[in-house]
Design a protein around this motif. Structure first.
Motif, PDB file in Angstrom:
ATOM      1  N   VAL A   1       0.877   5.471   0.082  1.00 55.29           N
ATOM      2  CA  VAL A   1      -0.010   6.637   0.308  1.00 55.29           C
ATOM      3  C   VAL A   1       0.578   7.872   0.057  1.00 55.29           C
ATOM      4  O   VAL A   1       1.749   8.283   0.915  1.00 55.29           O
ATOM      5  N   GLU A   2       0.304   8.787  -0.958  1.00 57.60           N
ATOM      6  CA  GLU A   2       0.805  10.125  -1.201  1.00 57.60           C
ATOM      7  C   GLU A   2       0.157  10.950  -0.265  1.00 57.60           C
ATOM      8  O   GLU A   2      -0.966  11.240   0.114  1.00 57.60           O
TER       9      GLU A   2
ATOM     10  N   CYS B   1       5.483   9.756   0.084  1.00 56.04           N
ATOM     11  CA  CYS B   1       4.727   8.493  -0.350  1.00 56.04           C
ATOM     12  C   CYS B   1       5.154   7.388   0.549  1.00 56.04           C
ATOM     13  O   CYS B   1       6.303   6.925   1.124  1.00 56.04           O
TER      14      CYS B   1
ATOM     15  N   ASP C   1       2.720  -1.564  -7.691  1.00 60.50           N
ATOM     16  CA  ASP C   1       1.652  -0.918  -6.965  1.00 60.50           C
ATOM     17  C   ASP C   1       1.778   0.439  -7.143  1.00 60.50           C
ATOM     18  O   ASP C   1       2.833   1.254  -7.198  1.00 60.50           O
ATOM     19  N   TRP C   2       0.688   1.071  -6.679  1.00 61.26           N
ATOM     20  CA  TRP C   2       0.571   2.375  -7.069  1.00 61.26           C
ATOM     21  C   TRP C   2      -0.398   3.029  -6.070  1.00 61.26           C
ATOM     22  O   TRP C   2      -1.319   2.443  -5.360  1.00 61.26           O
ATOM     23  N   GLY C   3       0.044   4.254  -5.766  1.00 57.19           N
ATOM     24  CA  GLY C   3      -0.730   5.114  -4.477  1.00 57.19           C
ATOM     25  C   GLY C   3      -1.883   5.520  -5.372  1.00 57.19           C
ATOM     26  O   GLY C   3      -2.283   5.525  -6.740  1.00 57.19           O
ATOM     27  N   GLN C   4      -2.725   6.423  -4.599  1.00 54.80           N
ATOM     28  CA  GLN C   4      -3.945   6.947  -5.235  1.00 54.80           C
ATOM     29  C   GLN C   4      -3.924   8.194  -5.799  1.00 54.80           C
ATOM     30  O   GLN C   4      -4.766   8.865  -6.474  1.00 54.80           O
TER      31      GLN C   4
ATOM     32  N   GLN D   1       0.891  -1.271   0.029  1.00 54.67           N
ATOM     33  CA  GLN D   1       0.075  -0.011   0.178  1.00 54.67           C
ATOM     34  C   GLN D   1       0.847   1.239   0.103  1.00 54.67           C
ATOM     35  O   GLN D   1       1.952   1.329   0.872  1.00 54.67           O
TER      36      GLN D   1
ATOM     37  N   THR E   1      -1.930  12.446  -5.650  1.00 56.05           N
ATOM     38  CA  THR E   1      -2.139  13.754  -4.905  1.00 56.05           C
ATOM     39  C   THR E   1      -2.141  14.899  -6.113  1.00 56.05           C
ATOM     40  O   THR E   1      -1.126  14.879  -6.767  1.00 56.05           O
TER      41      THR E   1
ATOM     42  N   TYR F   1       1.688  10.460  -8.847  1.00 57.77           N
ATOM     43  CA  TYR F   1       1.708   9.377  -8.114  1.00 57.77           C
ATOM     44  C   TYR F   1       2.970   8.753  -7.918  1.00 57.77           C
ATOM     45  O   TYR F   1       3.992   8.837  -8.558  1.00 57.77           O
TER      46      TYR F   1
END
Length: 117
Positions: A5-6, A22, A106-109, A3, A111, A94
């Motif tokens: 998170v940015e 991140c 794997d990628w963040g959502q 997981q 910002t 990202y």
């Protein structure tokens, strides 16, 4: 799956600075290549910068000399320091983790970064 998170995006005037963070859910930052990508409206996603497990960094020509990628292994966090921001830097940013096989898996959502006066 890791997981990511940015955080740290926002609205900034041209010439200003922002630092994106991140945070990874597991200790992957030190052992994987980590990358920052961005995607502007109606444009393809582009790789902005990456940092390898050995600390080698690479930047897109458009951000060389202005952006710096770094990591804190103890915090499982990758950063993107962005200076001298321009309106054309406006995009969703990202972070992503490379599996080691050449693909970012794997990628963040994302910002949002908006550079505007």
């Amino acid at each position: 799956q890791v997981q990511l998170v940015e955080s740290g995006g926002g609205l900034v005037q041209p010439g200003g600075s922002l630092r994106l963070s991140c945070a990874a859910s597991v200790s992957s930052v030190s052992i994987n290549t980590m990358g920052w990508f961005r995607q502007a409206p109606e444009k393809q996603r582009e790789l902005v910068a990456f940092i390898t497990s050995g600390g080698i960094t690479n930047y897109a020509d458009s951000v060389k000399g202005r952006f710096t990628i770094s990591r804190d292994n103890a915090k499982n966090t990758v950063y993107l320091q962005m200076n001298s921001l321009k309106p054309e830097d406006t995009a969703v940013y990202y972070c992503a983790r490379n599996s080691g096989g050449g693909s970012y898996v794997d990628w963040g959502q994302g910002t949002q970064v908006t550079v505007s006066s």
